[in-house]
Design a protein around this motif. Structure first.
Motif, PDB file in Angstrom:
ATOM      1  N   ALA A  34     -45.179-133.038   4.113  1.00 37.72           N
ATOM      2  CA  ALA A  34     -43.878-132.796   3.480  1.00 37.72           C
ATOM      3  C   ALA A  34     -43.841-133.254   2.016  1.00 37.72           C
ATOM      4  O   ALA A  34     -42.904-132.918   1.292  1.00 37.72           O
ATOM      5  CB  ALA A  34     -42.775-133.479   4.275  1.00 37.72           C
ATOM      6  N   TRP A  36     -45.764-132.097  -0.144  1.00 39.25           N
ATOM      7  CA  TRP A  36     -46.158-130.913  -0.907  1.00 39.25           C
ATOM      8  C   TRP A  36     -45.044-129.877  -0.888  1.00 39.25           C
ATOM      9  O   TRP A  36     -44.328-129.739   0.110  1.00 39.25           O
ATOM     10  CB  TRP A  36     -47.400-130.259  -0.289  1.00 39.25           C
ATOM     11  CG  TRP A  36     -48.690-130.727  -0.888  1.00 39.25           C
ATOM     12  CD1 TRP A  36     -49.384-130.146  -1.897  1.00 39.25           C
ATOM     13  CD2 TRP A  36     -49.443-131.870  -0.482  1.00 39.25           C
ATOM     14  NE1 TRP A  36     -50.529-130.873  -2.148  1.00 39.25           N
ATOM     15  CE2 TRP A  36     -50.580-131.935  -1.300  1.00 39.25           C
ATOM     16  CE3 TRP A  36     -49.255-132.867   0.488  1.00 39.25           C
ATOM     17  CZ2 TRP A  36     -51.536-132.922  -1.182  1.00 39.25           C
ATOM     18  CZ3 TRP A  36     -50.192-133.858   0.607  1.00 39.25           C
ATOM     19  CH2 TRP A  36     -51.319-133.886  -0.232  1.00 39.25           C
ATOM     20  N   ALA A  37     -44.969-129.099  -1.962  1.00 41.09           N
ATOM     21  CA  ALA A  37     -44.130-127.909  -1.958  1.00 41.09           C
ATOM     22  C   ALA A  37     -44.677-126.966  -0.888  1.00 41.09           C
ATOM     23  O   ALA A  37     -45.863-127.020  -0.552  1.00 41.09           O
ATOM     24  CB  ALA A  37     -44.180-127.232  -3.338  1.00 41.09           C
ATOM     25  N   ARG A  38     -43.843-126.123  -0.336  1.00 36.45           N
ATOM     26  CA  ARG A  38     -44.259-125.225   0.756  1.00 36.45           C
ATOM     27  C   ARG A  38     -45.486-124.397   0.398  1.00 36.45           C
ATOM     28  O   ARG A  38     -46.319-124.128   1.238  1.00 36.45           O
ATOM     29  CB  ARG A  38     -43.114-124.298   1.140  1.00 36.45           C
ATOM     30  CG  ARG A  38     -41.991-125.035   1.825  1.00 36.45           C
ATOM     31  CD  ARG A  38     -41.795-124.543   3.235  1.00 36.45           C
ATOM     32  NE  ARG A  38     -40.926-125.464   3.935  1.00 36.45           N
ATOM     33  CZ  ARG A  38     -41.322-126.211   4.948  1.00 36.45           C
ATOM     34  NH1 ARG A  38     -42.562-126.157   5.365  1.00 36.45           N
ATOM     35  NH2 ARG A  38     -40.485-127.018   5.550  1.00 36.45           N
ATOM     36  N   ASP A  39     -45.597-123.975  -0.850  1.00 35.55           N
ATOM     37  CA  ASP A  39     -46.740-123.168  -1.275  1.00 35.55           C
ATOM     38  C   ASP A  39     -47.803-124.017  -1.976  1.00 35.55           C
ATOM     39  O   ASP A  39     -48.642-123.506  -2.701  1.00 35.55           O
ATOM     40  CB  ASP A  39     -46.284-122.035  -2.192  1.00 35.55           C
ATOM     41  CG  ASP A  39     -45.605-122.546  -3.455  1.00 35.55           C
ATOM     42  OD1 ASP A  39     -45.249-123.745  -3.525  1.00 35.55           O
ATOM     43  OD2 ASP A  39     -45.417-121.754  -4.400  1.00 35.55           O
ATOM     44  N   GLY A  51     -50.677-124.388   1.701  1.00 33.25           N
ATOM     45  CA  GLY A  51     -49.517-124.379   2.587  1.00 33.25           C
ATOM     46  C   GLY A  51     -49.544-125.476   3.635  1.00 33.25           C
ATOM     47  O   GLY A  51     -50.587-126.036   3.956  1.00 33.25           O
ATOM     48  N   HIS A  52     -48.369-125.748   4.160  1.00 35.36           N
ATOM     49  CA  HIS A  52     -48.191-126.855   5.110  1.00 35.36           C
ATOM     50  C   HIS A  52     -48.986-126.678   6.401  1.00 35.36           C
ATOM     51  O   HIS A  52     -49.557-127.642   6.913  1.00 35.36           O
ATOM     52  CB  HIS A  52     -46.710-127.029   5.439  1.00 35.36           C
ATOM     53  CG  HIS A  52     -45.926-127.634   4.321  1.00 35.36           C
ATOM     54  ND1 HIS A  52     -44.633-128.040   4.478  1.00 35.36           N
ATOM     55  CD2 HIS A  52     -46.243-127.898   3.027  1.00 35.36           C
ATOM     56  CE1 HIS A  52     -44.177-128.535   3.340  1.00 35.36           C
ATOM     57  NE2 HIS A  52     -45.140-128.448   2.443  1.00 35.36           N
ATOM     58  N   THR A 119     -38.321-129.486  -6.466  1.00 35.57           N
ATOM     59  CA  THR A 119     -37.871-128.515  -5.476  1.00 35.57           C
ATOM     60  C   THR A 119     -36.442-128.858  -5.061  1.00 35.57           C
ATOM     61  O   THR A 119     -35.895-129.876  -5.505  1.00 35.57           O
ATOM     62  CB  THR A 119     -38.782-128.547  -4.220  1.00 35.57           C
ATOM     63  OG1 THR A 119     -38.540-129.760  -3.496  1.00 35.57           O
ATOM     64  CG2 THR A 119     -40.255-128.428  -4.590  1.00 35.57           C
ATOM     65  N   ARG A 124     -42.215-132.809  -5.529  1.00 33.20           N
ATOM     66  CA  ARG A 124     -43.298-132.603  -4.569  1.00 33.20           C
ATOM     67  C   ARG A 124     -44.590-132.298  -5.314  1.00 33.20           C
ATOM     68  O   ARG A 124     -44.577-131.833  -6.457  1.00 33.20           O
ATOM     69  CB  ARG A 124     -42.991-131.419  -3.626  1.00 33.20           C
ATOM     70  CG  ARG A 124     -41.765-131.596  -2.754  1.00 33.20           C
ATOM     71  CD  ARG A 124     -41.978-132.677  -1.712  1.00 33.20           C
ATOM     72  NE  ARG A 124     -40.863-132.814  -0.800  1.00 33.20           N
ATOM     73  CZ  ARG A 124     -39.908-133.728  -0.904  1.00 33.20           C
ATOM     74  NH1 ARG A 124     -39.913-134.589  -1.898  1.00 33.20           N
ATOM     75  NH2 ARG A 124     -38.936-133.793  -0.006  1.00 33.20           N
TER      76      ARG A 124
END
Length: 137
Positions: A34, A36-39, A51-52, A119, A124
């Motif tokens: 979490a 990290w940014a989603r991408d 990605g996650h 974000t 992130r």
């Protein structure tokens, strides 16, 4: 952007670097991903993870038997603008059994090269590359 805003961004990004160390050592994978940014892209020593879902699969597949300590220091954050920053940090990684006589010798020393993004959930990682400068044999 005034000085207070710049300092706040630097602080939030430096906290991500430190929080990464705590979460990875405690095997708290969901919380770690979490950060990290989603991408987001995480360049690990075994290759890039985008990605996650890929990050979580990588972490969950790793053995969780050693005691590990990641220490990040010499953290320098450079604010690009109100929504982007970069950073570099030196790290030392210790990981082995608690009773190993070599436990106090780092297994890896290197640098993290980070890009951060603001974000809706706060700051992130959007990219992290790990440079393993020295590795124990």
């Amino acid at each position: 952007m005034d000085l207070a805003e710049r300092i706040a961004i630097e602080h939030e990004c430096a906290k991500l670097v430190q929080r990464y160390c705590i979460l990875v050592d405690d095997f708290r994978h969901q919380e770690l991903v979490a950060l990290w940014a989603r991408d987001g892209l995480w360049e690990t020593w075994k290759g890039p993870l985008s990605g996650h879902a890929a990050m979580l699969a990588y972490l969950d597949a790793k053995p969780q038997t050693d005691t590990t300590i990641h220490m990040a220091h010499n953290i320098v954050i450079d604010v690009v603008d109100a929504n982007n920053a970069t950073g570099v940090a030196t790290f030392a990684y210790y990981g082995t059994r608690r009773d190993d006589p070599k436990a106090t010798i780092p297994r890896v020393v290197g640098r993290y090269f980070d890009r951060f993004v603001r974000t809706d959930d706060g700051w992130r990682f959007v990219h992290r590359r790990t440079d393993m400068t020295f590795r124990a044999s």
